[in-house]
Scaffold this active site. Structure first.
Site, PDB file in Angstrom:
ATOM      1  N   GLU A  59       0.799  -1.225   0.000  1.00 41.95           N
ATOM      2  CA  GLU A  59       0.000   0.000   0.000  1.00 41.95           C
ATOM      3  C   GLU A  59       0.828   1.268   0.000  1.00 41.95           C
ATOM      4  O   GLU A  59       0.494   2.246  -0.684  1.00 41.95           O
ATOM      5  CB  GLU A  59      -0.944   0.030   1.214  1.00 41.95           C
ATOM      6  CG  GLU A  59      -2.118  -0.913   1.136  1.00 41.95           C
ATOM      7  CD  GLU A  59      -1.793  -2.319   1.623  1.00 41.95           C
ATOM      8  OE1 GLU A  59      -0.625  -2.551   2.020  1.00 41.95           O
ATOM      9  OE2 GLU A  59      -2.691  -3.178   1.601  1.00 41.95           O
ATOM     10  N   HIS A  66     -10.451  -4.144  10.765  1.00 45.00           N
ATOM     11  CA  HIS A  66     -11.171  -4.154   9.483  1.00 45.00           C
ATOM     12  C   HIS A  66     -12.544  -3.510   9.590  1.00 45.00           C
ATOM     13  O   HIS A  66     -13.443  -3.823   8.820  1.00 45.00           O
ATOM     14  CB  HIS A  66     -11.339  -5.590   8.978  1.00 45.00           C
ATOM     15  CG  HIS A  66     -10.087  -6.196   8.424  1.00 45.00           C
ATOM     16  ND1 HIS A  66      -9.030  -6.568   9.210  1.00 45.00           N
ATOM     17  CD2 HIS A  66      -9.719  -6.491   7.157  1.00 45.00           C
ATOM     18  CE1 HIS A  66      -8.064  -7.073   8.450  1.00 45.00           C
ATOM     19  NE2 HIS A  66      -8.459  -7.041   7.200  1.00 45.00           N
TER      20      HIS A  66
HETATM   21  C1  TPP Z   1      -1.998  -4.008   4.909  1.00 44.08           C
HETATM   22  C2  TPP Z   1      -3.051  -4.941   4.414  1.00 44.08           C
HETATM   23  N1  TPP Z   1      -3.342  -4.967   3.110  1.00 44.08           N
HETATM   24  C3  TPP Z   1      -4.282  -5.788   2.636  1.00 44.08           C
HETATM   25  C4  TPP Z   1      -4.958  -6.611   3.481  1.00 44.08           C
HETATM   26  C5  TPP Z   1      -6.036  -7.539   2.956  1.00 44.08           C
HETATM   27  N2  TPP Z   1      -5.543  -8.903   2.990  1.00 44.08           N
HETATM   28  C6  TPP Z   1      -5.779  -9.700   4.031  1.00 44.08           C
HETATM   29  S1  TPP Z   1      -4.993 -11.153   3.913  1.00 44.08           S
HETATM   30  C7  TPP Z   1      -4.337 -10.748   2.412  1.00 44.08           C
HETATM   31  C8  TPP Z   1      -3.466 -11.709   1.705  1.00 44.08           C
HETATM   32  C9  TPP Z   1      -2.321 -12.102   2.545  1.00 44.08           C
HETATM   33  O1  TPP Z   1      -1.563 -13.047   1.877  1.00 44.08           O
HETATM   34  P1  TPP Z   1      -0.481 -13.877   2.656  1.00 44.08           P
HETATM   35  O2  TPP Z   1       0.384 -12.962   3.428  1.00 44.08           O
HETATM   36  O3  TPP Z   1       0.180 -14.762   1.687  1.00 44.08           O
HETATM   37  O4  TPP Z   1      -1.337 -14.701   3.715  1.00 44.08           O
HETATM   38  P2  TPP Z   1      -2.385 -15.892   3.452  1.00 44.08           P
HETATM   39  O5  TPP Z   1      -3.735 -15.284   3.363  1.00 44.08           O
HETATM   40  O6  TPP Z   1      -1.979 -16.602   2.237  1.00 44.08           O
HETATM   41  O7  TPP Z   1      -2.284 -16.750   4.682  1.00 44.08           O
HETATM   42  C10 TPP Z   1      -4.729  -9.478   2.044  1.00 44.08           C
HETATM   43  C11 TPP Z   1      -4.342  -8.803   0.801  1.00 44.08           C
HETATM   44  C12 TPP Z   1      -4.647  -6.541   4.858  1.00 44.08           C
HETATM   45  N3  TPP Z   1      -5.305  -7.276   5.764  1.00 44.08           N
HETATM   46  N4  TPP Z   1      -3.683  -5.716   5.297  1.00 44.08           N
END
Ligand code: TPP
Ligand code: MG
Lengths: 326, 324
Positions: free
Chosen positions: B60, B128
């Site tokens: 971001e 959230h």
């Molecule tokens: C700073 C931020 N950006 C976006 C999100 C939305 N979001 C939640 S989980 C996620 C994906 C995370 O991917 P990863 O780190 O690989 O974890 P996984 O879900 O695969 O366990 C996103 C984009 C968030 N919670 N926080």
């Protein structure tokens, strides 16, 4: 082999994986029945990463987690009944229903804590490692983070300082191939993110994240290194998320072939096969049945538990910082 | 006219503006293939290709700073930040970058839009569920809008994309499925900076944006049962404020309630209250009443979350109190 888990430890990891799996399955059912609230991020298929890595730790070590933390919570010794009740928003939950499943924290067990700001767990563990170094204890901080979180700027900033100051932190990159719905090839030009460790002068290892024993061995080496004051390690655990991103995932982007392939490598089955020579199938069945019963009891207990009641903070609470406390 | 969901109205606005102007492009997390976690960008990658609709890594801070400079150099980026709770990560780009260059360099413009969604009520927990309106409305040189109806969502998003200044576009997770009539005229814009009277009244003025407009309308119904005539003004734009609409309404009712889903201390409601004091003090018969979230995190469990979110009953109570 050096740093291998004892048979008892291996059985305990097996039991905890079954606990986590059963919890995820029950949450899936409850979600379908409309009895959960908000999105829930299940870790089916990834249990070995969190359970194997935390099996190496003691109570005074710290763990920071993500939005997908159920295996980390259970692995670090947070009570399954409290976790279940928290996920179901009950007064009896670990955090009294205030936190929900993404943000569970349990200071006494060194789980502080779940973090739903992606990337947030990385500086969190690094800061705890700084505290450990300043205080001069032999504890370690363990950071769970995803392949998606690895793309945040704060990941680089944290790892640079961890390497620079030789902080006692173990970074566990839980590479489940996706960040939310986006495949890792759309998020990074390199498949193995652990090559970055060279830039921070820290060792890295790619591990089969569906094998608790492999996880345990790699992490034990990293933890010993951190306790000796030699600095951080990056463990890249390759695994796969078998369920949707969360219970609100509308799907359509995971291939059936991949799911089938990873299903063959289900961590609980991998563990069973690994234990087959040492332990009878009956004993394993018994352990699994016990784990299932424990989760089912926790779910029933949570569903019967009272919902929390709201009390507006008083003037002495940390939130009463405004002139008028409402 | 067609009936459509709020999310579909936004989608239509994006599609029309991308068809109209090839310098408009979209980027953000999960907005391409998947179509966005709230499906606002559904189908747009197929229609406009992977260059103009980009899935990004979770980055971001960089994304927002890139939107600033991409807009400075000939494009009109529309960046989606998945949750308003992540706005703290992009504040440097807004406060130390976007906010200063038009003043310092004079001959630059930054026509980018940052879309995000906030608010509680979905059981999404303390990271959230926030409304951080005041954080972004605090910044000079940046416009902030927060529509509640599908028609305003479409018309304001189109205005935001065509605007030559940065615009923060605030959506609410509980509004995406709201259905209403929306015009299919691609040239029908809703101007930024214009409020809308959604209910006329004579006793008290209630000022709100986004989902709080719906709660304010319900509050007006409750008040009507007591014989109190409440006027409800949907500000639609948080910055720049429609001062004329605010002062004209208070000149009629002499009482004001301001509603905001964010925190109270230094919150958006505090700013509204101070602005009313500045420009309508002589017409007020009572102090301005604020209805906000208490100064605390949004809790997860349902009874806790519902206890902290501003609602119709609390708004009606505040209105009654100003009339005492
Ligand atoms: C700073 C931020 N950006 C976006 C999100 C939305 N979001 C939640 S989980 C996620 C994906 C995370 O991917 P990863 O780190 O690989 O974890 P996984 O879900 O695969 O366990 C996103 C984009 C968030 N919670 N926080
Ligand atoms: Mg991932």
């Amino acid at each position: 082999m050096k740093n291998s888990p004892s048979l008892d430890e291996q059985l305990e990891m097996h039991r905890k994986m079954v606990i986590v799996r059963r919890l995820e399955e029950r949450l899936g059912e409850l979600h379908k029945a409309g009895r959960t609230r908000g999105p829930i991020h299940r870790c089916d298929g990834q249990e070995a990463v969190g359970i194997g890595a935390t099996a190496v730790l003691g109570t005074s070590d710290f763990v920071t987690s993500t939005h997908r933390g159920h295996a980390h919570y259970i692995g670090k010794g947070v009570d399954i009944r409290g976790v279940t009740a928290e996920i179901l928003g009950r007064a009896t939950g670990t955090c009294g229903g205030r936190a929900g499943h993404m943000l569970i924290g349990d200071r006494d067990n060194g789980m502080i804590g779940g973090n739903a700001i992606v990337g947030g767990s990385i500086p969190a563990a690094t800061g705890m490692a700084l505290s450990i170094q300043v205080r001069g204890t032999a504890d370690v901080a363990m950071c769970f983070f995803g392949d998606g979180a690895a793309q945040t700027g704060i990941c680089h900033e944290s790892m640079n300082m961890a390497g620079l100051w030789k902080l006692p932190v173990v970074f566990i990159l839980e590479h489940n191939q996706f960040g939310l719905t986006v495949h890792h090839t759309v998020q990074s030009p390199v498949a193995d993110l652990s090559i970055r460790a060279a830039g921070y002068a820290m060792p890295a290892e790619i591990v089969d994240g569906n094998d608790t024993v492999a996880m345990y061995r790699a992490v034990a080496t990293a933890v010993e290194r951190a306790r000796r004051g030699e600095g951080p390690t990056l463990i890249e655990a390759k695994t796969y998320r078998m369920q949707g991103f969360s219970t609100s995932d509308m799907g359509g982007y995971q291939s059936d072939a991949d799911l089938a392939e990873w299903n063959r490598r289900d961590p609980i089955q991998v563990s069973r096969r690994g234990l087959a020579d040492a332990v009878s199938a009956e004993r394993l069945d018994q352990i699994e049945a016990g784990a299932v019963a424990e989760v089912d009891a926790a779910v029933e207990e949570a569903l019967a538990a009272p919902l929390p009641t709201f009390e507006l903070f008083t003037r002495s609470s940390p939130y009463a910082t405004a002139p008028e406390a409402v | 006219m067609a009936m459509m969901r709020y999310a579909e109205a936004l989608n239509q606005a994006l599609r029309e503006e991308m068809q109209r102007d090839s310098s408009v492009f979209l980027f953000g997390e999960d907005i391409g293939r998947y179509g966005g976690v709230f499906k606002v960008t559904k189908g747009l990658m197929d229609e406009f290709g992977e260059s103009r609709v980009r899935d990004t890594p979770i980055s971001e801070q960089a994304l927002a700073a890139m939107a600033v400079t991409a807009s400075m150099t000939g494009t009109r980026p529309v960046l989606e930040i998945m949750y308003a709770d992540f706005m703290p990560l992009v504040l440097d780009a807004l406060i130390n970058q976007a906010s200063i260059y038009e003043y310092l360099w004079q001959n630059v413009t930054m026509p980018f839009v940052l879309r995000t969604q906030g608010g509680g009520g979905a059981g999404a927990g303390a990271q959230h569920s926030k409304s951080l309106d005041s954080l972004v409305a605090h910044i000079p040189g940046i416009k902030v809008v927060a529509p509640v109806t599908p028609a305003d969502a479409k018309g304001l998003l189109k205005s935001a994309i065509r605007d030559s200044q940065p615009v923060i576009f605030l959506e609410h997770k509980l509004l995406y499925n709201l259905r209403d009539e929306v015009s299919d005229d691609p040239e029908l814009l809703v101007p930024i900076g214009k409020a809308k009277t959604v209910r006329e009244g004579t006793d008290v003025s209630i000022f709100a944006t986004s989902r709080m407009v719906l709660e304010s309308q319900k509050a007006a119904e409750l008040l009507a049962q007591d014989g109190i005539s409440a006027e409800v003004i949907d500000l639609r734009t948080l910055r720049p404020l429609d001062l004329d609409a605010i002062t004209a309404s208070i000149a009629r009712t002499h009482h004001a309630v301001v509603v905001n889903e964010g925190w109270r201390f230094c919150g958006y409601a505090a700013e509204l209250s101070a602005t009313i004091m500045d420009f309508a003090f002589d017409n007020l018969d009572a102090p301005v009443a604020r209805v906000t979230l208490p100064d605390m995190p949004v809790p997860y469990a349902e009874p806790l979350e519902l206890s902290v979110l501003p609602n119709a009953a609390r708004i009606a109570d505040a209105a009654r109190a100003t009339l005492k």
